[in-house]
Structure formats: structure tokens, C-alpha cells
Design a protein around this motif. Structure first.
Motif, PDB file in Angstrom:
ATOM      1  N   GLY A 150       0.800  -1.219   0.000  1.00 55.77           N
ATOM      2  CA  GLY A 150       0.000   0.000   0.000  1.00 55.77           C
ATOM      3  C   GLY A 150       0.832   1.267   0.000  1.00 55.77           C
ATOM      4  O   GLY A 150       0.765   2.043   0.950  1.00 55.77           O
ATOM      5  N   PRO A 151       1.611   1.526  -1.040  1.00 54.75           N
ATOM      6  CA  PRO A 151       2.499   2.685  -1.026  1.00 54.75           C
ATOM      7  C   PRO A 151       1.841   3.993  -1.444  1.00 54.75           C
ATOM      8  O   PRO A 151       2.475   5.055  -1.339  1.00 54.75           O
ATOM      9  N   ALA A 152       0.612   3.964  -1.910  1.00 54.27           N
ATOM     10  CA  ALA A 152       0.000   5.175  -2.449  1.00 54.27           C
ATOM     11  C   ALA A 152      -0.741   6.007  -1.401  1.00 54.27           C
ATOM     12  O   ALA A 152      -0.851   7.227  -1.540  1.00 54.27           O
ATOM     13  N   THR A 153      -1.232   5.375  -0.346  1.00 52.92           N
ATOM     14  CA  THR A 153      -2.119   6.080   0.583  1.00 52.92           C
ATOM     15  C   THR A 153      -1.450   6.651   1.839  1.00 52.92           C
ATOM     16  O   THR A 153      -1.965   7.618   2.406  1.00 52.92           O
ATOM     17  N   PRO A 154      -0.334   6.096   2.348  1.00 53.32           N
ATOM     18  CA  PRO A 154       0.228   6.640   3.590  1.00 53.32           C
ATOM     19  C   PRO A 154       0.832   8.030   3.405  1.00 53.32           C
ATOM     20  O   PRO A 154       1.232   8.421   2.298  1.00 53.32           O
ATOM     21  N   SER A 155       0.889   8.768   4.506  1.00 53.80           N
ATOM     22  CA  SER A 155       1.712   9.982   4.533  1.00 53.80           C
ATOM     23  C   SER A 155       3.171   9.552   4.596  1.00 53.80           C
ATOM     24  O   SER A 155       3.484   8.377   4.820  1.00 53.80           O
ATOM     25  N   LEU A 156       4.067  10.509   4.436  1.00 56.70           N
ATOM     26  CA  LEU A 156       5.491  10.172   4.500  1.00 56.70           C
ATOM     27  C   LEU A 156       5.868   9.615   5.869  1.00 56.70           C
ATOM     28  O   LEU A 156       6.655   8.673   5.978  1.00 56.70           O
ATOM     29  N   GLY A 157       5.287  10.199   6.917  1.00 60.14           N
ATOM     30  CA  GLY A 157       5.565   9.707   8.266  1.00 60.14           C
ATOM     31  C   GLY A 157       5.043   8.300   8.483  1.00 60.14           C
ATOM     32  O   GLY A 157       5.722   7.446   9.067  1.00 60.14           O
ATOM     33  N   ALA A 158       3.823   8.047   7.992  1.00 59.49           N
ATOM     34  CA  ALA A 158       3.242   6.707   8.147  1.00 59.49           C
ATOM     35  C   ALA A 158       4.045   5.672   7.376  1.00 59.49           C
ATOM     36  O   ALA A 158       4.253   4.546   7.846  1.00 59.49           O
ATOM     37  N   ALA A 159       4.511   6.035   6.186  1.00 64.23           N
ATOM     38  CA  ALA A 159       5.322   5.110   5.395  1.00 64.23           C
ATOM     39  C   ALA A 159       6.614   4.766   6.129  1.00 64.23           C
ATOM     40  O   ALA A 159       7.055   3.609   6.131  1.00 64.23           O
ATOM     41  N   THR A 160       7.213   5.758   6.769  1.00 64.72           N
ATOM     42  CA  THR A 160       8.436   5.521   7.536  1.00 64.72           C
ATOM     43  C   THR A 160       8.172   4.555   8.687  1.00 64.72           C
ATOM     44  O   THR A 160       8.971   3.646   8.953  1.00 64.72           O
TER      45      THR A 160
END
Length: 461
Positions: free
Chosen positions: A313-323
Motif C-alpha cells: 500500500g504505497p499510495a495512501t500513507p503519509s510520509l511519516g506513516a510510510a516511515t
């Protein structure tokens, strides 16, 4: 005021036909070209990941098995290409229609409509086939490192043929081919489950049926380290994989012909990068806390863990959430490696911890940032895929074991598969030679070593 409202309504009524035409507008030739270009370039980046797997595995196995690993990684990619043409693509995409399987038969490109000026397909047929094929090759590469150093070359390649031609495309049809999981709403953007955990499940069954390397596990639960041959090479492989992942996830937007797709691709690539950063730093910190020293290989696998974790799911997170998603993956890797060792499941490069464990985590993490995804549906997808791949892979591994055998002899394993299987070595000038019972590295060069050793045989490190 009433006059203004009337004018506004009249304007909207006048614009409705135009809006309808915009929605129904045919795909332009330029959009068709850009979408196809994206498939081709991003597919090339994913193909470059095969080099990354090859270098990573070459660095993490012992020197006596490096040439075999190199041969396995390039040959499995050739097998993936042929089998995905012969059976794979159609099993995955042709006529699935909400079911469990596509159709058998070789794939053939059909671009007649585009050549006649109808670009409604959105992209060229061969660009799509190529992009999907390189994902199949990536799933097969995951198995290679896990079962390294003790599996027979041709047994492994035969397994790859079944994985690429039958197992991978059937389960892939469920989610990406419009099958039953897709109908349920299963979300796996670029393949945390469909690619990575599939490779992980296949590797797990292989490692169990194959057994551990000789000397890996001692009495009382002792785990004997078997260090890899080349940490710089493993690091290079990780960088290549990291780079290739931009194509893996970024290309999964499946479009480049409009501003919205370009924006989405930018977000996906940024999230992919930060997830890798989070996974690497978290793994390093975790190792420092648990073992008081940082392990380079754990740092490398931490980065890969972050990449696998964000892939669903790389399209929906914020940058912080992805980290954070990547960081959790990095922590899981550090915990999973000793867990598999306690079970005496010998995973040479940590593929199970990276691709299986983090593939599951990444898939289950999607609903945290995507309101359209369901934890229940995600779990069903993970469980169904795991069950199918474990059963199918086990049948293939057991059949190979009962017929041609899958494990190299103890003598061949001790000598190294490079000499036993292919009759050559990756580092012939850097063996260990025995002089009066003392092992001496032959970095002096082969000629000098031969001059010093008259009667003693050369022994592989």
C-alpha cells in the motif's frame, strides 16, 4: 441574486454535455505512449532487481558457492520469461472473471486496435506483458537465497519452472487478474503478498523439506554462524534492489498519461524510499539494543524489510506513516531471524524474515492508511495465498525429492557447489591452501601459491 442563480444553473446545464464528453473521451495517442513507456522503463528497473538479488546472495553465501548462486539467478530469470509466456500470463489474466484461474495456452500480443487508431487499451500489449513478467522473476529469486548452498542446481530450476508457470500466476489471478480476491476488495498494490510472501512461502517449504546445511545447528539449540563471503557485494546488491523497487512500486501505478497518475507515482516512490530508510534504521537500532553491536547484514535486510512492508500500500500513507510501516518491518526482521533459527529452518540470506514475515505485515498494514481496505479481507487474502502456495510448493518439492533428488551430497556440500555442480569457482585466486597442516590464504596469487605448495592439495575455504 435570483438572476445570478439562474445564470449559474444555465451555465451548468450548458456545460453538462461537455463534461460528459470529457468523461467519455477516448484515450489519446500520447496517453497510450506514456503509459506504455512507463511499463517498459519501470519493468527494466524491476528486471535490474535480478542483479540485486544475485549480488546480495553472492555476498551472503560462502565463497565456495558464489558461482552457483550467480548461475541460478540469471538462469531463473530466463525460465521466468519463457514460462510466463508459455502459460503464466494467460493463467493470471485471461478470462479469470471473478474466479480462481485464467486460461491455459501461450500469450500473444494483440495491438490491432491501436494500430488502427483506437487507443482504448491504454498501453501496448507487450509492454504490459513485460512488466508483469519481471514481477514473476522477482518471486522466484526470493527462493534462491533461502535454499542456497545445499540444493541441486537442476532440481531448483525445475521448481522455478513450476513456480513461474503455474503456482505464481494462479494465485496472482485471484488479486491482480480480476479473481475472487479482487472481487472481495483485497488490496495489494504492488505485491507484498502476491509476489513477496509467495516467494517466501515457497522458500519456507523448500527449506523445511531440504533441511539445514551441515553444521549449521549444534546441540542444545546452538546456532553456528556461517559468514558470507563478501559484505561489500551484499551491500551493492541491496542498493540495486532499493533502486529497482522504485520501478516495482512506482510502475504499479499502471499509468503515466495524466497529471493524477504522475502525482500518485511521485507519492509512491517517496513513500517507498522512506519506508526503506525507516526499516534500515529501526533494524540497526534493534540489533544494537539486543546484541550491543550493529550487524551489517541486519541493516541491509532492514532496508529490504521496509521495502517489502510498504509494497502492499504505497499510495495512501503519509510520509511519516510510510516511515513507520517500514520501521516495523525492520524490527520484525531482527526478531524473525533468530525465530527461524530456533525452529532449525536454515535460511541463508534471511529471505523468510524479509519477504514472508514483512510481506504479511505489509499486507495487513494497508487498512491503517487506506479506508477502502478491510482487515478481514486482507487476512483472507494472506491466509488463502499462503495455504495454496504451501500445499502446491510442498507437492512439487516432495515430487522432486522422490525422483531426481533435491539435496547435494554431504561431500559436494562440504567441497562447495561451485566445484561439484558447475566445475568452476568464483574466486579461484583466493582459496585457502594447506601448508604443513596450516591454512594460508592464497592472495599471493595462484602461481605463487602453487610454487610454495608442492605436495599438499589445495583445499576450499
Amino acid at each position: 441574486m435570483k438572476k445570478l442563480v439562474s445564470l449559474t444553473l444555465a451555465g451548468l446545464l450548458f456545460a453538462l454535455p461537455t463534461l460528459a464528453l470529457a468523461e467519455d473521451a477516448p484515450v489519446s495517442e500520447m496517453t497510450y505512449i506514456l503509459n506504455s513507456f512507463s511499463f517498459l522503463v519501470m519493468g527494466i528497473l524491476v528486471m535490474w532487481m535480478a542483479a540485486g538479488f544475485g549480488m546480495l546472495e553472492s555476498g551472503l553465501v560462502r565463497s565456495k558457492n558464489v558461482a552457483t548462486i550467480c548461475l541460478k539467478n540469471i538462469s531463473l530469470f530466463g525460465i521466468a520469461g519463457i514460462l510466463f509466456y508459455v502459460t503464466g500470463y494467460n493463467l493470471m489474466y485471461a478470462g479469470v472473471d471473478g474466479g480462481f484461474i485464467g486460461s491455459f495456452g501461450p500469450w500473444a500480443a494483440d495491438d490491432a486496435a491501436a494500430l488502427a487508431g483506437d487507443y482504448s487499451a491504454g498501453y501496448s500489449a507487450s509492454s504490459d506483458w513485460f512488466f508483469q513478467m519481471v514481477f514473476c522473476g522477482a518471486a522466484c529469486s526470493i527462493v534462491s537465497g533461502c535454499v542456497a548452498e545445499r540444493i541441486k542446481l537442476w532440481s531448483f530450476l525445475l521448481f522455478c519452472a513450476i513456480l513461474c508457470g503455474i503456482i505464481y500466476p494462479i494465485q496472482g489471478s485471484w488479486g491482480w487478474g480480476g479473481g475472487w480476491l479482487s472481487e472481495m476488495g483485497f488490496a495489494d498494490y504492488a505485491g507484498s503478498t502476491i509476489v513477496h510472501s509467495v516467494g517466501g512461502w515457497a522458500a519456507l517449504t523448500g527449506a523445511i523439506i531440504l533441511g539445514a546445511r551441515k553444521g549449521k545447528y549444534g546441540k542444545n539449540g546452538r546456532v553456528n554462524p556461517m559468514p558470507g563471503s563478501n559484505i561489500p557485494l551484499a551491500t551493492l546488491g541491496t542498493f540495486i534492489l532499493w533502486m529497482g523497487w522504485y520501478g516495482f512500486n512506482g510502475g504499479s501505478v499502471l499509468a503515466l498519461g495524466d497529471a493524477a497518475s504522475v502525482i500518485e507515482m511521485g507519492n509512491v516512490i517517496a513513500n517507498t524510499n522512506l519506508a526503506a530508510c525507516g526499516g534500515m534504521i529501526a533494524a540497526m537500532a534493534m540489533v544494537q539494543i539486543l546484541y550491543k553491536k550493529v550487524d551489517v547484514t541486519m541493516g541491509l535486510n532492514g532496508a529490504l524489510a521496509g521495502l517489502v512492508s510498504i509494497t502492499a500500500g504505497p499510495a495512501t500513507p503519509s510520509l511519516g506513516a510510510a516511515t513507520l510501516i517500514g520501521a516495523v518491518g525492520g524490527i520484525l526482521v531482527v526478531l524473525a531471524v533468530p525465530f527461524f533459527d530456533k525452529l532449525k529452518i536454515d535460511d541463508v540470506v534471511g529471505a523468510l524474515s524479509v519477504h514472508l514475515v514483512c510481506g504479511i505485515w505489509g499486507t495487513m498494514a494497508v487498512p491503517f492508511t487506506d479506508s477502502g481496505a478491510s482487515f478481514v479481507t486482507q487476512f483472507i487474502g494472506v491466509a488463502a495465498t499462503g495455504a495454496f502456495v504451501v500445499i502446491a510448493s510442498s507437492i512439487v518439492w516432495i515430487a522432486l525429492k522422490a525422483t531426481i533428488g533435491i539435496r547435494a551430497s554431504e561431500e559436494d556440500e562440504l567441497r562447495g557447489l561451485d566445484l561439484a555442480e558447475i566445475g568452476m569457482e568464483a574466486y579461484p585466486d583466493f582459496q585457502s591452501v594447506n601448508i604443513g597442516g596450516v591454512g594460508v590464504g592464497s592472495s599471493l596469487g595462484a602461481a605463487q601459491a602453487a610454487a610454495r605448495v608442492v605436495t599438499e592439495p589445495v583445499k576450499q575455504a
